[in-house]
Design a protein around this motif. Sequence first.
Motif, PDB file in Angstrom:
ATOM      1  N   ASP A  69       0.795  -1.226   0.000  1.00 52.52           N
ATOM      2  CA  ASP A  69       0.000   0.000   0.000  1.00 52.52           C
ATOM      3  C   ASP A  69       0.827   1.276   0.000  1.00 52.52           C
ATOM      4  O   ASP A  69       0.350   2.328  -0.386  1.00 52.52           O
ATOM      5  CB  ASP A  69      -0.931   0.023   1.214  1.00 52.52           C
ATOM      6  N   HIS A  70       2.036   1.214   0.472  1.00 50.81           N
ATOM      7  CA  HIS A  70       2.840   2.430   0.582  1.00 50.81           C
ATOM      8  C   HIS A  70       4.300   2.112   0.299  1.00 50.81           C
ATOM      9  O   HIS A  70       4.725   0.970   0.459  1.00 50.81           O
ATOM     10  CB  HIS A  70       2.676   3.048   1.977  1.00 50.81           C
ATOM     11  N   PRO A  71       5.084   3.115  -0.096  1.00 54.66           N
ATOM     12  CA  PRO A  71       6.515   2.862  -0.322  1.00 54.66           C
ATOM     13  C   PRO A  71       7.223   2.612   1.001  1.00 54.66           C
ATOM     14  O   PRO A  71       6.872   3.165   2.038  1.00 54.66           O
ATOM     15  CB  PRO A  71       7.013   4.140  -0.987  1.00 54.66           C
ATOM     16  N   HIS A  72       8.220   1.773   0.964  1.00 54.53           N
ATOM     17  CA  HIS A  72       8.960   1.436   2.176  1.00 54.53           C
ATOM     18  C   HIS A  72      10.165   2.352   2.376  1.00 54.53           C
ATOM     19  O   HIS A  72      10.669   2.460   3.496  1.00 54.53           O
ATOM     20  CB  HIS A  72       9.393  -0.021   2.143  1.00 54.53           C
ATOM     21  N   GLY A  78      14.437   7.602  -2.962  1.00 58.26           N
ATOM     22  CA  GLY A  78      14.273   6.165  -2.766  1.00 58.26           C
ATOM     23  C   GLY A  78      12.878   5.697  -3.123  1.00 58.26           C
ATOM     24  O   GLY A  78      12.688   4.617  -3.688  1.00 58.26           O
ATOM     25  N   GLN A  79      11.870   6.519  -2.809  1.00 61.79           N
ATOM     26  CA  GLN A  79      10.496   6.179  -3.156  1.00 61.79           C
ATOM     27  C   GLN A  79      10.308   6.149  -4.666  1.00 61.79           C
ATOM     28  O   GLN A  79       9.619   5.276  -5.202  1.00 61.79           O
ATOM     29  CB  GLN A  79       9.538   7.178  -2.526  1.00 61.79           C
ATOM     30  N   GLN A  80      10.943   7.106  -5.368  1.00 61.63           N
ATOM     31  CA  GLN A  80      10.839   7.125  -6.825  1.00 61.63           C
ATOM     32  C   GLN A  80      11.500   5.888  -7.429  1.00 61.63           C
ATOM     33  O   GLN A  80      10.961   5.270  -8.352  1.00 61.63           O
ATOM     34  CB  GLN A  80      11.480   8.397  -7.384  1.00 61.63           C
ATOM     35  N   ALA A  81      12.654   5.507  -6.902  1.00 60.67           N
ATOM     36  CA  ALA A  81      13.343   4.312  -7.394  1.00 60.67           C
ATOM     37  C   ALA A  81      12.506   3.068  -7.110  1.00 60.67           C
ATOM     38  O   ALA A  81      12.385   2.182  -7.969  1.00 60.67           O
ATOM     39  CB  ALA A  81      14.713   4.193  -6.743  1.00 60.67           C
ATOM     40  N   GLU A  82      11.927   3.009  -5.931  1.00 66.25           N
ATOM     41  CA  GLU A  82      11.080   1.872  -5.563  1.00 66.25           C
ATOM     42  C   GLU A  82       9.872   1.757  -6.492  1.00 66.25           C
ATOM     43  O   GLU A  82       9.509   0.663  -6.935  1.00 66.25           O
ATOM     44  CB  GLU A  82      10.624   2.034  -4.119  1.00 66.25           C
ATOM     45  N   ALA A  83       9.253   2.892  -6.813  1.00 67.46           N
ATOM     46  CA  ALA A  83       8.104   2.884  -7.723  1.00 67.46           C
ATOM     47  C   ALA A  83       8.513   2.457  -9.122  1.00 67.46           C
ATOM     48  O   ALA A  83       7.809   1.677  -9.771  1.00 67.46           O
ATOM     49  CB  ALA A  83       7.457   4.268  -7.765  1.00 67.46           C
TER      50      ALA A  83
END
Length: 105
Positions: A69-72, A78-83
Amino acid sequence: MAERDPTATVIIPPRCTAVPGSGTDPTQRDGHIQSLADRGRLGWQRDTDYGRRSMAETAMSRYKRILGDHPHARKPPGQQAEAAIGVAVLNRMIDAGRPNSVRVA
């Protein structure tokens, strides 16, 4: 919504009992109500490209169901890379499940 971004287009279907607002300046919602009255529900969906919204909601639902549900990550880079990694994984899964069609005749 109009206060945050006046150029944003709101594509939320009004209720079947909705009536236009009493203000002198017609809103997007008033336009949707009038379009529903003139063209019907399917005509309104074609006019507003409602199917595109539905596809985006389906894609986000799939992303959240599979990847969480949410970025870790804590920080935006880091959130952009994770997405980006999550989208690449989903695209690979979709390609793996898609049949290879070959024209015979």
